[in-house]
Design a protein around this motif. Structure first.
Motif, mmCIF file in Angstrom:
data_model
loop_
_atom_site.group_PDB
_atom_site.id
_atom_site.type_symbol
_atom_site.label_atom_id
_atom_site.label_comp_id
_atom_site.label_asym_id
_atom_site.label_seq_id
_atom_site.Cartn_x
_atom_site.Cartn_y
_atom_site.Cartn_z
ATOM 1 N N SER A 49 0.861 -1.263 -0.043
ATOM 2 C CA SER A 49 0.007 -0.062 -0.071
ATOM 3 C C SER A 49 0.951 1.397 0.028
ATOM 4 O O SER A 49 2.111 1.134 0.410
ATOM 5 C CB SER A 49 -0.923 0.158 1.255
ATOM 6 O OG SER A 49 -0.270 0.365 2.503
ATOM 7 N N GLU A 71 0.217 3.672 1.871
ATOM 8 C CA GLU A 71 0.443 4.224 3.201
ATOM 9 C C GLU A 71 1.680 3.479 3.954
ATOM 10 O O GLU A 71 2.206 4.240 4.795
ATOM 11 C CB GLU A 71 -1.043 3.839 4.145
ATOM 12 C CG GLU A 71 -2.163 4.819 3.694
ATOM 13 C CD GLU A 71 -2.719 4.495 2.307
ATOM 14 O OE1 GLU A 71 -3.786 4.893 1.704
ATOM 15 O OE2 GLU A 71 -2.360 3.370 1.770
ATOM 16 N N LEU A 74 -0.053 12.725 1.308
ATOM 17 C CA LEU A 74 0.144 11.437 1.837
ATOM 18 C C LEU A 74 1.573 11.499 2.359
ATOM 19 O O LEU A 74 1.812 11.198 3.516
ATOM 20 C CB LEU A 74 -0.316 10.047 1.093
ATOM 21 C CG LEU A 74 -0.137 8.914 2.002
ATOM 22 C CD1 LEU A 74 -1.440 8.963 3.031
ATOM 23 C CD2 LEU A 74 -0.457 7.858 1.164
#
Length: 327
Positions: A55, A57, A83
């Motif tokens: 991912s 993240e 992000l």
């Protein structure tokens, strides 16, 4: 900073090209992230990258990553770069830097609040022949620059499902290809004072051809043409009162150029001998900035990336391209 460590966000073709050039330059690639774990693992194996994350993240949370290369389609750049910035990572963001000027402004503010480097990956500006070209302009060899022209025309795909034709991804020749000549014109002449554009839209509403004419504060004029359906010469030139620069194909990659006097005499010839594609030079420059504690590029300041996006917004408005979420 020393020993700067790169994280690669996304695993598409541009990410492969960039990572290959990072390896060519001997830079450190610590991690890769993809929304498909199997893609991240395959990419990591191909380039001998220690960490593969399933991912984005997880990638930006990796403590072994200092700077993230954002290689997703430009419709995702604001989300993905923000992000990384919010996770404390510097970012090098593929061009076009975002979908439009509003998004670029928002990203600028996120980077400023975090005190981190945000830099558009307009790799052409960092190539050796462009460095020399700017030196020639600064030396006054051309006299007064009167006109600039560049084309970026490729035959890519007419498939409506192709990324370049998908409006929801920011598809169209302008943001994918036309960004190169537009950024080049800004580099040489600065901001336009007026802009007129015409274009052709494809079956999905994305632009397939665009031509633009610009004027500048000095009185100079410039123009460019771009296409995703037909391949042209991909050359550029800068014409001054005393001399001109003729940049050979493909002008936005490592190539050669000539400085030709007004009488036709060749004053200088330059040929780039570069290992790999040449994308490593922007990465080396980003590392230089970080090693000096700087958070903006003086070759392409982020404020200029924002302003260039505003010019592209104006072109899209004139030719009738509207992204679905902007309706």
């Amino acid at each position: 900073m020393t020993g700067i460590r790169w994280g690669i966000l996304a695993t598409g073709g541009i990410a492969h090209a960039f990572t290959s050039d990072l390896r060519t330059a001997g830079l450190t690639v610590a991690a890769v992230g993809s929304r498909r774990p199997e893609a991240a693992r395959a990419f990591a194996e191909e380039f001998a990258i220690p960490h593969a994350h399933g991912s984005y993240e997880d990638l930006v949370a990796d403590p072994d990553v200092d700077i993230v290369y954002v290689a997703t389609p430009h419709g995702r750049h604001l989300e993905d770069a923000a992000l990384a910035l919010q996770a404390g990572k510097h970012v090098l963001i593929e061009k076009a830097v975002t979908l439009d000027a509003d998004e670029a402004t928002a990203l600028r503010d996120v980077a400023a609040d975090a005190g981190l480097l945000a830099m558009e990956a307009m790799w052409t500006r960092y190539l050796p022949h462009m460095v020399r070209l700017r030196e020639i302009l600064a030396e006054g060899t051309l006299g007064e620059v009167r006109t600039v022209f560049a084309d970026h025309t490729q035959r890519i795909s007419s498939d409506p499902s192709h990324r370049l034709n998908a409006l929801e991804l920011g598809g169209g020749a302008l943001l994918d290809l036309g960004i190169y000549p537009m950024s080049f014109i800004w580099d040489v002449l600065g901001a336009p004072t007026s802009l007129r554009a015409s274009g052709r839209l494809g079956e999905t509403g994305a632009d397939t051809e665009v031509a633009a004419s610009l004027t500048h504060a000095s009185g100079a004029v410039s123009s460019f043409v771009t296409s995703s359906r037909a391949a042209g010469p991909n050359i550029a030139h800068i014409v001054g009162t005393e001399a001109r620069i003729e940049i050979d194909r493909v002008w936005y990659t490592p190539t050669s150029f000539r400085v030709v006097g007004h009488d036709g005499a060749v004053l200088e010839e330059h040929r780039s001998e570069v290992e790999g594609r040449g994308m490593q030079f922007q990465a080396l420059y980003a590392e230089k900035l970080l090693s000096e504690g700087r958070t903006d590029s003086d070759v392409l300041p982020f404020s200029e990336s924002v302003a260039i996006m505003a010019s592209l917004d104006e072109i899209r408005s004139q030719i009738g391209v509207v992204y679905p979420e902007k309706r």
